[in-house]
Structures are given as C-alpha cells and as structure tokens.
Design a protein around this motif. Structure first.
Motif, PDB file in Angstrom:
ATOM      1  N   PRO A   9       0.823  -1.194   0.000  1.00  0.00           N
ATOM      2  CA  PRO A   9       0.000   0.000   0.000  1.00  0.00           C
ATOM      3  C   PRO A   9       0.861   1.248   0.000  1.00  0.00           C
ATOM      4  O   PRO A   9       1.929   1.265   0.594  1.00  0.00           O
ATOM      5  CB  PRO A   9      -0.807  -0.120   1.277  1.00  0.00           C
ATOM      6  CG  PRO A   9      -0.028  -1.005   2.154  1.00  0.00           C
ATOM      7  CD  PRO A   9       0.657  -1.951   1.225  1.00  0.00           C
ATOM      8  N   LYS A  10       0.487   2.241  -0.578  1.00  0.00           N
ATOM      9  CA  LYS A  10       1.234   3.483  -0.648  1.00  0.00           C
ATOM     10  C   LYS A  10       0.574   4.501   0.265  1.00  0.00           C
ATOM     11  O   LYS A  10      -0.625   4.489   0.463  1.00  0.00           O
ATOM     12  CB  LYS A  10       1.262   3.988  -2.080  1.00  0.00           C
ATOM     13  CG  LYS A  10       2.054   3.063  -3.021  1.00  0.00           C
ATOM     14  CD  LYS A  10       2.106   3.652  -4.401  1.00  0.00           C
ATOM     15  CE  LYS A  10       2.932   2.768  -5.347  1.00  0.00           C
ATOM     16  NZ  LYS A  10       3.019   3.318  -6.715  1.00  0.00           N
ATOM     17  N   PHE A  11       1.558   5.324   0.969  1.00  0.00           N
ATOM     18  CA  PHE A  11       1.070   6.308   1.927  1.00  0.00           C
ATOM     19  C   PHE A  11       0.792   7.619   1.212  1.00  0.00           C
ATOM     20  O   PHE A  11       1.394   7.928   0.173  1.00  0.00           O
ATOM     21  CB  PHE A  11       2.105   6.546   3.046  1.00  0.00           C
ATOM     22  CG  PHE A  11       2.288   5.331   3.913  1.00  0.00           C
ATOM     23  CD1 PHE A  11       1.410   5.058   4.947  1.00  0.00           C
ATOM     24  CD2 PHE A  11       3.334   4.434   3.651  1.00  0.00           C
ATOM     25  CE1 PHE A  11       1.582   3.948   5.717  1.00  0.00           C
ATOM     26  CE2 PHE A  11       3.498   3.329   4.431  1.00  0.00           C
ATOM     27  CZ  PHE A  11       2.616   3.070   5.498  1.00  0.00           C
ATOM     28  N   HIS A  12       0.026   8.405   1.825  1.00  0.00           N
ATOM     29  CA  HIS A  12      -0.328   9.697   1.288  1.00  0.00           C
ATOM     30  C   HIS A  12       0.800  10.666   1.581  1.00  0.00           C
ATOM     31  O   HIS A  12       1.489  10.528   2.587  1.00  0.00           O
ATOM     32  CB  HIS A  12      -1.664  10.195   1.939  1.00  0.00           C
ATOM     33  CG  HIS A  12      -2.216  11.396   1.254  1.00  0.00           C
ATOM     34  ND1 HIS A  12      -1.864  12.678   1.583  1.00  0.00           N
ATOM     35  CD2 HIS A  12      -3.120  11.506   0.230  1.00  0.00           C
ATOM     36  CE1 HIS A  12      -2.507  13.524   0.838  1.00  0.00           C
ATOM     37  NE2 HIS A  12      -3.314  12.816  -0.027  1.00  0.00           N
TER      38      HIS A  12
END
Length: 402
Positions: A9-12
């Motif tokens: 998952p990629k963070f904001h």
C-alpha cells in the motif's frame, strides 16, 4: 498468485510529511534528554571527584594524625621502657649487695655462738655470767635480727624486681603493637591510586567485635605508663630503704662487735690481774710453808733435845730414892730435881702443843697452796678460752659496708 504479486500500500504525502516530522521531533527529544543526562553526569562526576578528593585528603590527614599520635605514645613507651630497664638493672645491683651483706653475717654469728660455747668450758667460779657473755648474747641477737631483716628486704626486692619486669613486659608488648600499627599506617599513608598492589577487599568495612574505642586505646597505653612509673617510683623508694638498712645494720654490727671486743679485753685484764694476785699469794704461802717447815723441824729438834735433860733428872731422882735410912731426905736437891723434871716435862708439852699447832698450820698452808694452784689453773683456763680461742678467732671478724 495474484495476491502475492499485489503491490504494497502506498502512503499519502501528508502521512509521509507527518512521519518525518514525528521522527525529527522524537530525535530532538531523545537528544535533549541525552544532553541533560550528559550534563547531569558531568556535574555528578565533578561532584564525586571533588568529594572523593576531599575525603581522601581528610583520610590522609587522619592517618597522619594517627601516625603522629602513635609515634608520640611509642616515644613515651620507649622512654618508660628505658627507665624501667635501667631501674631494674640498678635494683639488681642492690639485690647483690643485700645477698653479700646477708652472707657476710653468717660468719660473725657462728663465731659469736662458738665463743659462747667455748666460754661454757670455763671452770669453777670463773663460769660467771659476766659482761663478755652479756655482750656476746646481745651480739648474737643483733646478728640474728640483721639476718632476719635482710632476708625480708631481699624478699621484698625480689618481688619488686618481678613487678618491674612485669611492667617492662607490658611496655614491650604495647610497643610491639604500636610498632606494627605504625608500620601498617605508614603503608596506608603511602598508598595511591597508582600503587601496584592495591586491590578490592571483601568485608573490609565490616566492624568486628575486637575493635576498641579510641578512649580505651588511649587508656591502655596510659595505664601501662602509669604502672611503669609507679613501679619505678616504688623501686627508687626501695633502693633508698636498702641503702639505709645496709648502712644502719653495718653500723649496728660494727658497734656491737667493738663492744664485745672491749668487754673481752677488759675481762682478760681482770683475769690476768686476779691471776697475778693469786700467784703473789701462792709465793707468799710457799714462803710461809718453808718457814713453817723450818719451825716444825726446830720444834721437833727442841723436843728431842729435851729428852736428855729429862732422863738425867729422872735418873738422878731414881738414884737418890735409894739413899738409906735417914739419908732419904727431902732436901733442896730433891726438891730442885723434882722441879726440874716438872719444868722440863711442862716445856716438852708446850713444845708438843706448839708443834701440833704448827703442823696444823702447815696443813692449812698446804690446803691453801693447793686451792691457790687450782684457782690459778682456773684462771689460766679462762685466759686460754678468752684470749686464745675467742679473741684470736674474733680477729677474722670484719664488718664491710656493701
């Protein structure tokens, strides 16, 4: 398979920014706490170093004070030990003087007793309780008293020597402990952080039951010093007493010895004078005996000489008694012849009476001569005992000052 290959998952971006900010804040907080610990540690190090140095300095000062105190008492004990050793050595010389004095009393006592025993052999009237015997008895009593006194003083001296040695032993033991303690404190004073043989010691700070208080430590040495002083003073007093006793006893013995010698000389002179008088009387008696013997011989001769005349007169009377008848007359011749016989007979009787009296006196003179000779022998025996046996034996008596 599709799940496995699914991308993480990629963070904001805002989350990334927040995370970075939080990381920075946490780091700054940790750094701040660390800096405070470093500062506190440095302060603590400085404080502890200062305290350690101060404590070390105080300990070193206390050790130095203790060393000085030990040195002081060690010096005191050394001085007292030297004094008590010297006093004991001097007292031993006084003990030797007492022993010599005591030994020197034995011969004079034996001689005095022998003199008394010898004088028991005096004979007759000379066996008298005279001044010589009185002085000899007194001399024996003086010597026995001196021997008893010196014996008691010698016992007292031996006891004082024992007490001196006891005090010396206590000082030596105390000095030995002081020396060991000073060696240990000298060693402790020499220790530094760089000393090679320093080490950790378990239970080093444990206070065991054999520790004593400084007051008790001080009292212990002080008591030893006081005991040594007391025994030394007692020893000094005893030495003064011994000096006085030796001087007084020697004077007493010398004085009494001279009194005995004077009494002997006076008595010998008296006996010699008495013997001389007896010898003079004996010479007179012997002269008188010779005179009396001559007198007796003359009386006997006179009696013998009167035998002729009396026989002549009696013969004449006998012859005239034979005259015859009227011639037998009591004439003047007859009267005178009878008177002559009576006169001669009476004179012979008078001569015989005188002879008997002379013979009695001669016997008396003989008895007196024998008595005088016996008395002279008694005096000679007395002179031999007093002048030869006793006085010559007493010449070896010499009273020394020890």
């Amino acid at each position: 398979m599709a799940r496995l290959l699914q991308a993480p998952p990629k963070f904001h971006p805002s989350e990334w920014d927040i995370a970075n900010k939080m990381q920075c804040a946490s780091t700054e907080s940790q750094k701040s706490r660390s800096e405070r610990v470093v500062a506190e540690s440095q302060r603590l190090l400085d404080e502890i170093e200062k305290t350690t140095r101060k404590t070390r300095s105080d300990v070193n000062k206390k050790i130095e004070q203790r060393r000085e105190e030990i040195k002081f008492w060690k010096q005191e004990l050394d001085n007292k030990l030297e004094q008590i050793v010297h006093e004991t050595e001097v007292l031993l010389t006084f003990k030797t003087r007492l022993e010599k004095s005591l030994e020197s009393c034995k011969e004079p006592l034996v001689i005095a007793q022998k003199c008394l025993l010898n004088r028991q052999r005096r004979a007759g009237i000379d066996l008298v309780h005279d001044e010589v015997e009185q002085e000899l008895v007194k001399e024996a009593e003086v010597l026995q008293g001196v021997i008893a006194l010196l014996g008691r003083t010698l016992e007292q001296t031996n006891e004082q020597i024992r007490l001196n040695r006891s005090a010396k032993y206590n000082l030596e033991m105390d000095l030995k402990d002081k020396f060991t303690a000073l060696m240990i404190d000298d060693y402790c004073a020499s220790l530094t952080n760089n000393t090679p043989d320093i080490r950790y010691a378990d239970n080093a700070v444990k206070i065991e039951g054999n520790f004593i208080s400084p007051e008790d430590w001080l009292d212990f040495s002080n008591i030893n010093v006081e005991k040594a002083d007391k025994q030394r003073n007692n020893s000094l007093a005893l030495r003064a007493l011994i000096d006085g006793i030796l001087s007084q006893t020697a004077n007493d013995m010398r004085k009494q010895c001279e009194m005995v010698n004077i009494a002997f000389r006076n008595r010998v002179k008296e006996v010699k004078d008495a013997k001389h008088k007896l010898e003079t009387l004996l010479a007179m008696v012997m002269d008188e005996t010779a005179s009396q013997e001559k007198n007796i011989a003359a009386l006997k001769k006179a009696i013998t000489d009167k035998e002729g005349p009396v026989r002549v007169a009696q013969t004449r009377l006998e012859a005239r008694n034979h005259r015859p008848n009227v011639e037998l007359c009591y004439d003047t011749v007859q009267y005178r012849l009878i008177s002559e016989v009576q006169e001669i007979t009476k004179n012979i009787e008078r001569l015989k009476d005188t002879l008997a009296q002379a013979e009695t006196e001669l016997k008396g003179l003989s008895r007196q001569q024998l008595s005088l000779e016996e008395e002279i022998q008694v005096k000679e025996n007395t002179l031999y005992i007093d002048e030869v046996l006793c006085m010559q034996m007493r010449e070896s008596v010499y009273i020394n000052n020890f």
